[in-house]
Write an enzyme that holds these catalytic residues in place. Sequence first.
Site, PDB file in Angstrom:
ATOM      1  N   ARG A  35      -4.719  18.770  13.472  1.00  0.00           N
ATOM      2  CA  ARG A  35      -4.140  19.839  13.036  1.00  0.00           C
ATOM      3  C   ARG A  35      -4.944  21.052  13.105  1.00  0.00           C
ATOM      4  O   ARG A  35      -4.391  22.219  13.330  1.00  0.00           O
ATOM      5  CB  ARG A  35      -3.223  19.617  11.955  1.00  0.00           C
ATOM      6  N   LYS A 198      14.577   3.540  10.226  1.00  0.00           N
ATOM      7  CA  LYS A 198      16.095   3.847   9.993  1.00  0.00           C
ATOM      8  C   LYS A 198      16.983   4.667  10.921  1.00  0.00           C
ATOM      9  O   LYS A 198      16.442   5.402  11.381  1.00  0.00           O
ATOM     10  CB  LYS A 198      16.131   4.489   8.715  1.00  0.00           C
ATOM     11  N   GLY A 354       4.477  12.351  14.365  1.00  0.00           N
ATOM     12  CA  GLY A 354       4.391  11.137  13.525  1.00  0.00           C
ATOM     13  C   GLY A 354       3.758  10.080  13.821  1.00  0.00           C
ATOM     14  O   GLY A 354       2.807  10.144  14.416  1.00  0.00           O
ATOM     15  N   GLY A 377       9.011  15.887  11.863  1.00  0.00           N
ATOM     16  CA  GLY A 377      10.399  16.178  11.410  1.00  0.00           C
ATOM     17  C   GLY A 377      10.778  17.637  12.063  1.00  0.00           C
ATOM     18  O   GLY A 377      11.907  17.695  12.810  1.00  0.00           O
TER      19      GLY A 377
HETATM   20  P1  AMP Z   1       9.947   6.126  11.136  1.00  0.00           P
HETATM   21  O1  AMP Z   1       9.114   6.934   9.840  1.00  0.00           O
HETATM   22  O2  AMP Z   1      11.273   6.166  10.854  1.00  0.00           O
HETATM   23  O3  AMP Z   1       9.615   6.659  12.407  1.00  0.00           O
HETATM   24  O4  AMP Z   1       9.400   4.812  10.692  1.00  0.00           O
HETATM   25  C1  AMP Z   1       8.209   4.209  11.316  1.00  0.00           C
HETATM   26  C2  AMP Z   1       7.963   2.997  10.391  1.00  0.00           C
HETATM   27  O5  AMP Z   1       8.805   1.997  10.967  1.00  0.00           O
HETATM   28  C3  AMP Z   1       6.377   2.414  10.797  1.00  0.00           C
HETATM   29  O6  AMP Z   1       5.806   2.414   9.616  1.00  0.00           O
HETATM   30  C4  AMP Z   1       6.741   0.922  11.312  1.00  0.00           C
HETATM   31  O7  AMP Z   1       5.940   0.085  10.600  1.00  0.00           O
HETATM   32  C5  AMP Z   1       8.098   0.817  10.893  1.00  0.00           C
HETATM   33  N1  AMP Z   1       8.698  -0.191  11.655  1.00  0.00           N
HETATM   34  C6  AMP Z   1       9.053  -0.253  12.906  1.00  0.00           C
HETATM   35  N2  AMP Z   1       9.932  -1.399  13.353  1.00  0.00           N
HETATM   36  C7  AMP Z   1       9.894  -1.882  12.360  1.00  0.00           C
HETATM   37  C8  AMP Z   1      10.828  -3.257  12.111  1.00  0.00           C
HETATM   38  N3  AMP Z   1      11.008  -3.995  12.994  1.00  0.00           N
HETATM   39  N4  AMP Z   1      10.770  -3.852  10.647  1.00  0.00           N
HETATM   40  C9  AMP Z   1      10.365  -2.885   9.635  1.00  0.00           C
HETATM   41  N5  AMP Z   1       9.585  -1.964   9.817  1.00  0.00           N
HETATM   42  C10 AMP Z   1       9.535  -1.510  11.124  1.00  0.00           C
END
Ligand code: AMP
Length: 396
Positions: A35, A198, A354, A377
Site C-alpha cells: 500500500r 459468507k 483482501g 470492501g
Molecule cells: P471472505 O473474507 O468472505 O472473502 O472470506 C475469506 C475466508 O474464507 C478465508 O479466511 C478462508 O479461510 C475462508 N474460507 C474459504 N473457504 C472456506 C471453507 N470451505 N470453509 C471455511 N472457511 C472458508
Amino acid sequence: MKTVDDFDFLGKKVLVRVDFNVPLDKEYHITDDKRIRAAIPTIRKILNDGGSAILMSHHGRPKSGPEEKFSLKHVVKHLMLLLNVTVYFANDCIGEEAEKKSSALKNGEVLLLENLRFHKEEEKGDEAFAKKLAQLGDFYINDGFGTAHRAHASTAVIAKFFPGRKCFGYLMAAEIENAERVMRYAEKPLTAIMGGAKVSDKILVIDSLLERVNHLIIGGGMAFTFVKAKGGNIGRSLVEADKLDLALKIMDDAKKKNVQLHLPTDAVIADAFSNEAQSAVAPVEKITEGWMGLDIGPESIKSFSEVVINSKTILWNGPMGVFEMEKFATGTKAVAKAVADATAKGAYSLIGGGDSAAAVVQFGYENKVSYVSTGGGALLEYFEGKILPGIKAIMD
Ligand code: AMP
C-alpha cells in the site's frame, strides 16, 4: 476524471489522502508495504513538479485516541527509503504541531501526519475536523482506494474545501479504470469468481454481477449454503442456515438472466478445521456426517479452470477454500493459475483486494494477472454499483 497529470504542483502544499494501513509485526516492522509503494508515484509527481506533500492516512482501528501500535510513526523510516527524501512527522494530524510543520514545509519535502483515526471525528465525517485538516494544504488529492467507500472526513468531506483544487492520485485513477474495464467495458465472455466465507457479505455484489456476467463461479465456504439449499448433505461445512432461500433465489435469477452458475461438484473434506486433520475427497452433496468441506475438489478445479481459460474478462474475489492452511490451498492455487493462464492467452483479469489478492501474491501470480486491486470492501461496493463517497467527492 481529473488526475494529478492535469495539474502542476509547483509551489503547492498538497494534502494527499493515502492508505498506509499496512500490517506491522510485534516490533512494528512493516510485513507488507504494497500500500505504501502504491502511493509513491503520486507523491513523486508532486515533488518533481516542485511542490510539497502532506500525507494523511488511517492505520488500524484504534478504539479511542492514540495507541502505540496504530501510530504512523512506524512507517516514516520505510517511506523515507522508498522516496529517498526526508519525511517529517507530526504527532497529531491537526493542531499546532501539524500547522507549524506544514507551514514550514519547503518544496520537495514530505510531511506525514499521525493516524487520522486517533480522532473519532474522522470516521464520523465531522466537518469541523475536515476543515482543520484542509487548512494544512492548498490542494487535495485522494489516492486511497481502500477507504474510498467510506464517507469519512479525510476521504470525502474534506473535498468541499478545495473547489477546482482537487483530483485523483495515480492509484485511485488506476483502480477506477480497471474496475470500469470489468464493470462497463468487458470483453465477453465475462466470468466472475466469488469465494470466501459468507454469502451474506457478497449478496449485493452477486445481484449486481448477475446483470453483467456470462459465468458466475461460486467456491469457498459460501458454496455450501447453495449445496444445502439444493438438498445436499454438507456435514459440518460452513453454512448460513438463514440464507438458503436467498441461495435458491440467486440460482433462479441466474437462470432467468442467462448466467451460467458454476458450483463445486466435489470438495476436499476434513474431520477438523486444522491442517493436521484427516482429509478426503467427496461429492459436494454427500459429505460425511461430522466432516466439513474446506476446499474445492479436483473435479471442480478442472471444470472451473475450463470456464476461466475460455473467458475474455475475469473478476475474482474470495478464496476457493481455507487457503491459509497448506492442505486446503490447492483449489485457490489452481484457480490463481487458471486466471494467470487465461491472462497469458489475452484475457483481462482483475483480482479484488483482501484474501484473493493475498493468494495471488502468495502463489507467485502477482505479475501474471492484469491488475491486483488494493481495495477489498471498496472494490466490492464498486461492483455493487454504488458511487463511492471518496470518488464522488472529487467529481462534485
Ligand atoms: P471472505 O473474507 O468472505 O472473502 O472470506 C475469506 C475466508 O474464507 C478465508 O479466511 C478462508 O479461510 C475462508 N474460507 C474459504 N473457504 C472456506 C471453507 N470451505 N470453509 C471455511 N472457511 C472458508
